[in-house]
Design an enzyme around this catalytic site. Structure first.
Site, PDB file in Angstrom:
ATOM      1  N   ARG A  97       0.826  -1.199   0.000  1.00  0.00           N
ATOM      2  CA  ARG A  97       0.000   0.000   0.000  1.00  0.00           C
ATOM      3  C   ARG A  97       0.865   1.254   0.000  1.00  0.00           C
ATOM      4  O   ARG A  97       1.692   1.450   0.894  1.00  0.00           O
ATOM      5  CB  ARG A  97      -0.947   0.008   1.196  1.00  0.00           C
ATOM      6  CG  ARG A  97      -2.131  -0.927   1.050  1.00  0.00           C
ATOM      7  CD  ARG A  97      -2.868  -0.698  -0.248  1.00  0.00           C
ATOM      8  NE  ARG A  97      -4.209  -1.239  -0.247  1.00  0.00           N
ATOM      9  CZ  ARG A  97      -5.012  -1.240  -1.310  1.00  0.00           C
ATOM     10  NH1 ARG A  97      -4.567  -0.752  -2.469  1.00  0.00           N
ATOM     11  NH2 ARG A  97      -6.226  -1.736  -1.244  1.00  0.00           N
TER      12      ARG A  97
ATOM     13  N   ALA B 226     -11.494  -5.020  -1.719  1.00  0.00           N
ATOM     14  CA  ALA B 226     -11.930  -3.625  -1.817  1.00  0.00           C
ATOM     15  C   ALA B 226     -11.624  -3.061  -3.192  1.00  0.00           C
ATOM     16  O   ALA B 226     -10.762  -3.570  -3.911  1.00  0.00           O
ATOM     17  CB  ALA B 226     -11.258  -2.771  -0.737  1.00  0.00           C
TER      18      ALA B 226
ATOM     19  N   GLU C 164      -9.979  -9.857  -7.303  1.00  0.00           N
ATOM     20  CA  GLU C 164      -8.940  -9.953  -6.283  1.00  0.00           C
ATOM     21  C   GLU C 164      -8.800 -11.348  -5.692  1.00  0.00           C
ATOM     22  O   GLU C 164      -7.698 -11.735  -5.283  1.00  0.00           O
ATOM     23  CB  GLU C 164      -9.208  -8.944  -5.153  1.00  0.00           C
ATOM     24  CG  GLU C 164      -9.058  -7.494  -5.582  1.00  0.00           C
ATOM     25  CD  GLU C 164      -9.021  -6.540  -4.400  1.00  0.00           C
ATOM     26  OE1 GLU C 164      -9.154  -7.006  -3.240  1.00  0.00           O
ATOM     27  OE2 GLU C 164      -8.868  -5.326  -4.631  1.00  0.00           O
TER      28      GLU C 164
ATOM     29  N   GLU D 269     -13.370  10.286   0.073  1.00  0.00           N
ATOM     30  CA  GLU D 269     -13.700   8.871  -0.050  1.00  0.00           C
ATOM     31  C   GLU D 269     -14.837   8.476   0.898  1.00  0.00           C
ATOM     32  O   GLU D 269     -14.873   8.881   2.057  1.00  0.00           O
ATOM     33  CB  GLU D 269     -12.475   8.019   0.254  1.00  0.00           C
ATOM     34  CG  GLU D 269     -12.726   6.531   0.052  1.00  0.00           C
ATOM     35  CD  GLU D 269     -11.482   5.706   0.299  1.00  0.00           C
ATOM     36  OE1 GLU D 269     -11.126   4.896  -0.561  1.00  0.00           O
ATOM     37  OE2 GLU D 269     -10.862   5.898   1.372  1.00  0.00           O
TER      38      GLU D 269
ATOM     39  N   GLU E 169      -3.493  -4.046 -14.063  1.00  0.00           N
ATOM     40  CA  GLU E 169      -3.610  -2.928 -13.138  1.00  0.00           C
ATOM     41  C   GLU E 169      -2.495  -2.953 -12.093  1.00  0.00           C
ATOM     42  O   GLU E 169      -2.582  -2.295 -11.057  1.00  0.00           O
ATOM     43  CB  GLU E 169      -4.974  -2.939 -12.450  1.00  0.00           C
ATOM     44  CG  GLU E 169      -6.138  -2.700 -13.412  1.00  0.00           C
ATOM     45  CD  GLU E 169      -7.484  -2.608 -12.715  1.00  0.00           C
ATOM     46  OE1 GLU E 169      -7.507  -2.614 -11.453  1.00  0.00           O
ATOM     47  OE2 GLU E 169      -8.506  -2.529 -13.412  1.00  0.00           O
TER      48      GLU E 169
ATOM     49  N   GLU F 227      -1.657  -5.134 -10.010  1.00  0.00           N
ATOM     50  CA  GLU F 227      -2.081  -5.642  -8.716  1.00  0.00           C
ATOM     51  C   GLU F 227      -1.306  -6.919  -8.385  1.00  0.00           C
ATOM     52  O   GLU F 227      -1.267  -7.862  -9.184  1.00  0.00           O
ATOM     53  CB  GLU F 227      -3.583  -5.939  -8.720  1.00  0.00           C
ATOM     54  CG  GLU F 227      -4.446  -4.692  -8.764  1.00  0.00           C
ATOM     55  CD  GLU F 227      -5.928  -5.016  -8.693  1.00  0.00           C
ATOM     56  OE1 GLU F 227      -6.697  -4.162  -8.243  1.00  0.00           O
ATOM     57  OE2 GLU F 227      -6.321  -6.128  -9.118  1.00  0.00           O
TER      58      GLU F 227
END
Length: 373
Positions: free
Chosen positions: A242, A260, A280, A303, A327, A329
């Site tokens: 993160r 998420a 995910e 947010e 992406e 990820e």
């Protein structure tokens, strides 16, 4: 003056008014040997030559130079340029200009219908167009297009916020004029944006607090979902690097979280939860239980989160890699017993706010969920 033929989203009067600045006189017209399709994976259509097909649309005979510049800015952002054509109105051929995409820029999808687009995308695209057109004279069309997916996400968030502000039993019920904006600047507009506002707001003593400057980190709404297997009494967590933790200087920027992701422009929170679970964790969610909706940091961040628990089967094989490679990820899924989750919370290894909120909800409802299973 120039004549224009519209075949797609600009046939929607609310959108045309935002882009053009008015709703001009229009008349039905047709462009022969052309067909209109969805741009594959996008929220807008493309037109392309197709012998024997007919593109239905609207003919606007009196576009001013200023209005043409506004249209060029909006359509140019999507790689569309004007081309001369002859359209048919009341049986007579008349010249006009039509926006066509650059060859190869967008792939054709299914046949396009204005009614289908308006039902799902109309309100969101109109809202996003206000942001798009506000950038005219500040940024190029291409620069604005790079932010367009996030503009759609923010537009959807604004519509949800406007239509469902939540109850006001204890807090103030705002009245018109309680917040007055005097200045709004956007010093940064990337995937996320920063807005600096000069404003005044109503004080609790009834007077106006003037001369207020506030900056906000502009994001879209997002969804979180904690998969829970009530039979095996276990949950699935995802782990990933993160940037926020890293930028803070955290010695360990890898985070344990629920599934998420952002709520795309025309999605509902539930649709986003199901999509993110597939992306995910390769899970198909069958039963979503609403937990809460909330601002994680309302002092300066826009947010807004919708959190859920999903009832699923979680065999040992549910653990493993996940995420979308395109992406960037890099996600690892962990399957843990409920007691193990609570131990991670107690030890401080779980530091993710939505996971803490959702685990608290699950601890209260766990017995009923297990009994129902």
């Amino acid at each position: 003056m120039r004549a224009q033929f519209f075949y797609g989203t600009l046939c929607h009067p609310p959108l045309l008014e935002v882009v053009l600045g008015r709703i001009p006189p229009m008349r039905p017209a047709r462009l022969g040997d052309h067909a209109v399709h969805w741009a594959a994976g996008e929220s807008f259509p493309i037109i392309r030559p197709q012998p024997g097909a007919v593109a239905e649309g609207l003919h606007v005979p009196d576009i001013t130079a200023e209005e043409a510049a506004r249209l060029d800015f909006y359509e140019g952002g999507f790689g569309y340029q004007v081309h001369p054509v002859d359209v048919v109105h009341d049986g007579a051929r008349t010249p006009a200009l039509v926006y066509m995409p650059e060859p190869g820029m967008w792939r054709p999808g299914a046949p396009w219908r204005l009614e289908d687009w308006a039902a799902r995308w109309g309100d969101v695209v109109v809202e996003a167009a206000r942001d798009f057109m506000a950038q005219r004279g500040r940024r190029s069309s291409e620069q604005v297009l790079a932010r367009y997916p996030m503009m759609l996400t923010r537009a959807g968030a604004r519509l949800r916020a406007r239509h469902d502000p939540g109850p006001a039993v204890v807090r103030r019920s705002p009245a018109p004029g309680d917040v007055a904006l005097s200045r709004l600047e956007t010093p940064h507009a990337g995937f996320f944006a920063v807005e600096a506002a000069g404003l005044a707001h109503r004080r609790f003593d009834g007077a106006m607090q003037t001369g207020v400057t506030r900056e906000a980190f502009v994001m879209g709404d997002a969804v979180t979902v904690l998969p829970y297997d009530p039979v095996r009494d276990r949950v699935l967590l995802v782990e990933q690097f993160r940037a926020g933790a890293w930028a803070r200087g955290d010695a360990n920027p890898w985070s344990l979280e629920p599934v998420a992701g952002r709520i795309d422009g025309a999605e509902t929170p539930q649709e986003a939860a199901r999509r993110e679970a597939r992306e995910e964790a390769h899970l198909d969610l069958r039963d979503l239980r609403f937990v809460a909706r909330y601002y994680p940091s309302p002092a300066a961040v826009t947010e807004y989160l919708y959190s859920y628990v999903a009832l699923v089967d979680l065999p040992d094989s549910a653990a493993g890699p996940g995420g979308l490679a395109d992406e960037a990820e890099d996600i690892r899924a962990h399957v843990l017993g409920f007691d193990d989750l609570m131990a991670l919370i107690a030890s401080g290894e779980v530091q993710n706010g939505p996971l803490l909120v959702t685990a608290l909800w699950l601890s209260r409802h766990r017995d009923a969920l297990r009994a129902g299973a």
